[in-house]
Design an enzyme around this catalytic site. Structure first.
Site, PDB file in Angstrom:
ATOM      1  N   ARG A  70       0.840  -1.215   0.000  1.00  0.00           N
ATOM      2  CA  ARG A  70       0.000   0.000   0.000  1.00  0.00           C
ATOM      3  C   ARG A  70       0.867   1.253   0.000  1.00  0.00           C
ATOM      4  O   ARG A  70       0.455   2.324  -0.450  1.00  0.00           O
ATOM      5  CB  ARG A  70      -0.969   0.013   1.195  1.00  0.00           C
ATOM      6  CG  ARG A  70      -1.737   1.305   1.313  1.00  0.00           C
ATOM      7  CD  ARG A  70      -3.027   1.238   2.139  1.00  0.00           C
ATOM      8  NE  ARG A  70      -2.944   0.425   3.332  1.00  0.00           N
ATOM      9  CZ  ARG A  70      -2.306   0.773   4.458  1.00  0.00           C
ATOM     10  NH1 ARG A  70      -1.671   1.921   4.534  1.00  0.00           N
ATOM     11  NH2 ARG A  70      -2.295  -0.044   5.490  1.00  0.00           N
ATOM     12  N   TYR A 123     -12.622  17.642 -16.744  1.00  0.00           N
ATOM     13  CA  TYR A 123     -13.291  16.336 -16.736  1.00  0.00           C
ATOM     14  C   TYR A 123     -14.417  16.354 -15.688  1.00  0.00           C
ATOM     15  O   TYR A 123     -14.239  16.885 -14.578  1.00  0.00           O
ATOM     16  CB  TYR A 123     -12.251  15.250 -16.411  1.00  0.00           C
ATOM     17  CG  TYR A 123     -12.857  13.935 -16.049  1.00  0.00           C
ATOM     18  CD1 TYR A 123     -13.703  13.271 -16.926  1.00  0.00           C
ATOM     19  CD2 TYR A 123     -12.606  13.347 -14.815  1.00  0.00           C
ATOM     20  CE1 TYR A 123     -14.288  12.060 -16.584  1.00  0.00           C
ATOM     21  CE2 TYR A 123     -13.180  12.135 -14.470  1.00  0.00           C
ATOM     22  CZ  TYR A 123     -14.024  11.505 -15.355  1.00  0.00           C
ATOM     23  OH  TYR A 123     -14.592  10.310 -15.007  1.00  0.00           O
ATOM     24  N   ASP A 195      -3.558  19.145 -15.370  1.00  0.00           N
ATOM     25  CA  ASP A 195      -3.991  17.823 -15.830  1.00  0.00           C
ATOM     26  C   ASP A 195      -3.546  17.701 -17.288  1.00  0.00           C
ATOM     27  O   ASP A 195      -4.097  18.344 -18.183  1.00  0.00           O
ATOM     28  CB  ASP A 195      -5.522  17.702 -15.686  1.00  0.00           C
ATOM     29  CG  ASP A 195      -6.018  16.299 -16.038  1.00  0.00           C
ATOM     30  OD1 ASP A 195      -5.349  15.621 -16.846  1.00  0.00           O
ATOM     31  OD2 ASP A 195      -7.072  15.901 -15.514  1.00  0.00           O
ATOM     32  N   LYS A 220      -5.590   6.522 -19.867  1.00  0.00           N
ATOM     33  CA  LYS A 220      -5.766   7.030 -21.231  1.00  0.00           C
ATOM     34  C   LYS A 220      -4.517   6.764 -22.083  1.00  0.00           C
ATOM     35  O   LYS A 220      -4.085   5.648 -22.206  1.00  0.00           O
ATOM     36  CB  LYS A 220      -6.141   8.510 -21.147  1.00  0.00           C
ATOM     37  CG  LYS A 220      -7.300   8.802 -20.172  1.00  0.00           C
ATOM     38  CD  LYS A 220      -8.568   8.125 -20.607  1.00  0.00           C
ATOM     39  CE  LYS A 220      -9.807   8.288 -19.759  1.00  0.00           C
ATOM     40  NZ  LYS A 220      -9.748   8.682 -18.386  1.00  0.00           N
TER      41      LYS A 220
END
Ligand code: PLP
Length: 429
Positions: A70, A123, A195, A220
């Site tokens: 983690r 987005y 972004d 993406k």
């Protein structure tokens, strides 16, 4: 080649290779090999997938590179090193999704009482995070038109700690001038995050233009095969990276090793793919331009793109694979268009080898308030095309053919009844 011109050979009498841990100079080489090329007789060429939750420790308290997956994992770390090297930054931080990266970025900068400035054309999930999740925690957000650097400057308040812009913005492709906005945020106490999902560092390098951190949905173009969900943050600021890593560990949203491994393979071909996606997108945009079914074709590579000068200044080697078309006949025309597509698939994502069409109003931006959607150019007829790696001629035939169908359907709906009525009268006559 003589020893004096070969960069790998020293000019000393005993020719000698450069050390195996030399740092390859160019981004595409680093994407393939990492900062430190793999060496060792019999070593696997590809970084192995270290699938496991925990790691052996020989004694309590002894330093250990990885203790628990983690917090960090060797396969994830390999991806992070390459992502960071790709833009001359510290090793990136990889996340379970792009939105997990956005969430960690926001919580690293903002506490109750703080304020964020976010591009209104972002987005839909980003807008939802700030408007619906962070607002009830006492974090205020101003959504501004980031294509206007003065609007960003005006929105900054004494408690503004984060400015987050997306360029090109999803899905109407308006651009933000990164250098101009960096000039505004510098010294303001707010961090500038970009972004960079739509172009990646293969085309646009926000950190070189003054941004503090770049944000990616690696889902993406970076992974590039529609196979994983992932996110990344990249920075050159050591203290910021440490804080982001702490939050990622505390919130539990690191990327899984297998997904990181797939993303690593995608990264190796990213530069090449972005060139091919950009070239094919330009061909599609030019072929669709002027079609009677369309009110607009939006692509930063077209001469009539409203921010063409900024696109030329800020992008290098292409303008990415997203072409947005706005069908004049609204929702009915958009529906007829996507139904008629045969090679292109209607689906909610972008950035892979398969060309996808997305209807932002009902899909990616369904949770954005209607007024904000309208203000950022998301009309009922808007369709976002993510141009893949099929033969561009097949894409042009498919898309132009589907536009023809959409045009006929709308034309018949508007004029069909009248012509049928006229036909009946003629027949009777
Ligand atoms: N940023 C942009 C520009 C996006 O398009 C998306 C997703 O579509 C995200 C962030 C969120 O990424 P993810 O879907 O990997 O959580």
């Amino acid at each position: 080649m003589s020893s004096s011109t070969d960069p790998f050979v020293s000019s000393q009498s005993q020719p000698e290779r450069k050390p195996a841990n030399m740092h390859p100079a160019r981004a595409a080489t680093r994407a393939v090999h990492g900062r430190v090329p793999r060496r060792g007789h019999g070593a696997p060429l590809l970084a192995p997938i270290v699938q496991g939750a925990t790691f052996v420790q020989e004694e309590p308290g002894a330093a250990c590179a990885h203790t628990y997956s983690r917090a960090s994992n060797p396969t994830v770390a390999e991806l992070e090193d390459r992502l960071g090297a790709f833009e001359d930054a510290l090793p990136a931080l990889a996340f379970a999704s792009g939105l997990a990266a956005t969430q960690v970025l926001a919580l690293a900068c903002l506490s109750a009482g703080d304020h964020a400035v976010v591009g209104a054309a972002s987005y839909g999930g980003t807008v939802r995070l700030f408007a619906q999740i962070l607002a009830p925690l006492g974090i205020r957000t101003s959504f501004v038109d980031a294509s206007d650097a003065r609007a960003v400057a005006t929105a900054i308040e004494p408690r503004t700690r984060l400015v987050l812009i997306e360029t090109p913005a999803n899905p109407a492709l308006s651009l933000a001038d990164i250098a101009a906005i960096a000039a505004v945020t510098r010294g303001s106490g707010a961090l500038l995050a970009v972004d960079n999902t739509f172009l990646t560092a293969a085309i646009q390098r926000p950190l070189d233009l003054g941004a503090d951190v770049t944000l990616y949905s690696t889902t993406k173009w970076i992974e590039g095969h529609h196979a994983t969900i992932g996110g990344a943050l990249v920075t050159r600021d050591e203290a910021l990276r440490t804080r982001l890593a702490f939050l990622r560990k505390s919130l539990g949203c690191i990327q899984a090793p297998f997904d990181a491994w797939l993303t690593l393979q995608g990264l190796k071909t990213l530069a090449l793919r972005m060139e091919a996606h950009s070239e094919a997108a330009l061909r599609v945009a030019r072929a669709a331009h002027g079609h009677p079914a369309l009110a607009r074709v939006i692509y930063p590579g077209l001469d009539d793109f409203p921010q063409r000068a900024l696109a030329l200044r800020q992008h290098r080697g292409g303008h990415g694979g997203i072409v947005t078309v706005d069908l004049a006949g609204g929702r009915a025309a958009a529906t007829a268009f996507v139904r008629a597509l045969r090679v292109v698939t209607l689906a909610e994502s972008l950035g892979g080898v398969e060309t996808l069409a997305t209807h932002p109003e009902t899909m990616t931006h369904g949770d954005v308030p209607p007024a904000q959607r309208a203000a950022t150019g998301i009309t009922p007829g808007l369709v976002r095309l993510s141009i893949g790696l099929e033969d561009p001629e097949d894409l042009v035939d498919d898309i132009v053919g589907a536009l023809d169908v959409a045009h006929d359907v709308v034309h018949d709906a508007v004029y069909g009844a009248a012509s049928t009525a006229a036909g009946e009268v003629t027949n009777v006559g």
